[in-house]
Write a protein that holds these residues in place. Sequence first.
Motif, short mmCIF file in Angstrom:
data_model
loop_
_atom_site.label_atom_id
_atom_site.label_comp_id
_atom_site.label_asym_id
_atom_site.label_seq_id
_atom_site.Cartn_x
_atom_site.Cartn_y
_atom_site.Cartn_z
N THR A 61 57.37 -10.28 105.37
CA THR A 61 56.89 -9.15 104.95
C THR A 61 55.38 -8.69 105.51
O THR A 61 55.86 -7.26 104.89
CB THR A 61 55.69 -9.94 104.08
OG1 THR A 61 56.36 -11.38 102.81
CG2 THR A 61 54.97 -9.85 102.20
N ARG A 62 55.16 -8.15 106.24
CA ARG A 62 53.55 -7.22 106.97
C ARG A 62 54.89 -6.62 107.48
O ARG A 62 54.83 -5.12 107.24
CB ARG A 62 52.95 -8.70 107.65
CG ARG A 62 52.04 -7.02 108.60
CD ARG A 62 50.82 -8.20 108.71
NE ARG A 62 50.09 -6.96 109.40
CZ ARG A 62 48.69 -6.84 108.82
NH1 ARG A 62 48.77 -7.21 107.61
NH2 ARG A 62 48.24 -5.61 109.23
N LEU A 65 56.62 -4.67 104.67
CA LEU A 65 55.37 -3.70 104.20
C LEU A 65 55.12 -2.50 105.23
O LEU A 65 55.49 -0.95 104.48
CB LEU A 65 54.80 -4.87 103.36
CG LEU A 65 55.25 -4.72 102.71
CD1 LEU A 65 53.84 -6.28 102.05
CD2 LEU A 65 55.74 -4.73 101.11
N ILE A 66 54.61 -2.41 106.55
CA ILE A 66 54.72 -1.08 107.10
C ILE A 66 55.89 -0.85 107.71
O ILE A 66 55.73 0.64 107.57
CB ILE A 66 53.43 -2.44 108.19
CG1 ILE A 66 52.41 -2.99 108.22
CG2 ILE A 66 53.46 -1.15 109.59
CD1 ILE A 66 52.22 -3.54 109.35
N SER A 69 56.62 1.72 105.08
CA SER A 69 55.67 2.78 104.87
C SER A 69 55.44 4.02 105.27
O SER A 69 55.99 4.39 105.73
CB SER A 69 53.81 2.06 105.17
OG SER A 69 53.72 2.03 106.50
N THR A 74 54.38 1.85 99.99
CA THR A 74 55.48 1.67 100.87
C THR A 74 56.66 1.04 99.99
O THR A 74 56.60 0.45 98.99
CB THR A 74 55.04 0.27 101.92
OG1 THR A 74 56.19 -0.60 102.21
CG2 THR A 74 54.50 -0.66 100.53
N LEU A 109 46.24 1.71 101.85
CA LEU A 109 47.71 0.79 101.81
C LEU A 109 47.25 0.45 103.07
O LEU A 109 47.57 -1.09 102.56
CB LEU A 109 48.96 2.00 102.31
CG LEU A 109 50.10 0.67 101.70
CD1 LEU A 109 50.47 0.38 100.45
CD2 LEU A 109 51.34 2.42 102.30
N MET A 110 47.56 0.23 103.88
CA MET A 110 46.34 -0.83 105.44
C MET A 110 45.65 -2.10 104.63
O MET A 110 46.08 -3.17 104.43
CB MET A 110 46.09 -0.32 106.76
CG MET A 110 47.14 -0.16 107.05
SD MET A 110 48.88 -0.45 107.34
CE MET A 110 48.91 -1.73 107.81
N ILE A 113 48.19 -3.73 102.11
CA ILE A 113 48.74 -4.46 103.37
C ILE A 113 48.08 -5.88 103.90
O ILE A 113 48.22 -7.16 103.29
CB ILE A 113 49.17 -4.15 104.24
CG1 ILE A 113 50.69 -3.59 103.44
CG2 ILE A 113 50.47 -5.04 105.26
CD1 ILE A 113 50.97 -1.89 104.36
N ASP A 114 46.77 -5.57 104.32
CA ASP A 114 45.93 -7.02 104.81
C ASP A 114 45.16 -7.92 104.00
O ASP A 114 45.41 -9.27 104.51
CB ASP A 114 44.54 -5.91 105.29
CG ASP A 114 44.96 -5.08 107.24
OD1 ASP A 114 46.17 -5.27 107.58
OD2 ASP A 114 43.97 -4.31 107.19
N SER A 117 49.82 -9.46 102.85
CA SER A 117 50.32 -10.33 103.64
C SER A 117 49.45 -9.89 105.03
O SER A 117 49.73 -9.38 105.81
CB SER A 117 51.33 -9.60 103.69
OG SER A 117 52.50 -9.03 105.11
#
Length: 128
Positions: A61-62, A65-66, A69, A74, A109-110, A113-114, A117
């Motif tokens: 998932t991570r 998403l990354i 982005s 994303t 966003l990061m 995400i952290d 995920s």
Amino acid sequence: MTSVRISCPVNPSEDEEKVRSAILSIFPDSDLVLNDGRLEGEATLDRFAKIIRKQKILDATRAVLIMNSRGNTTRMTLNKQVATVGKVSFADKRPVLGGIEVTIEDENLMALIDKVSPITVDGEEVIQ
């Protein structure tokens, strides 16, 4: 503030209620409206985050998403057939019957995400 937009085609061969049910199994708080053959709405990532932990797909998932982005946005496409049983599976860019398209926007966003995920080591979340 986080914005999560859902969009999914409903093909003539599909039952709208089954497609709606598939989306709601992953995003139960979605406020879905049928618009020009697509179910569209907004949601939160709460249930999604729980499902990916249960399925132990945080790293995948991570990465999705990354990889997808751009700036504060994303995207991901989920397999709507797998979603009918309440599971998350990432779809190819152009699935034959279409997928559940999820667009996420956040000023940081990061950090989002952290949170959704997180990084893992040996399959366990790393708390930072």
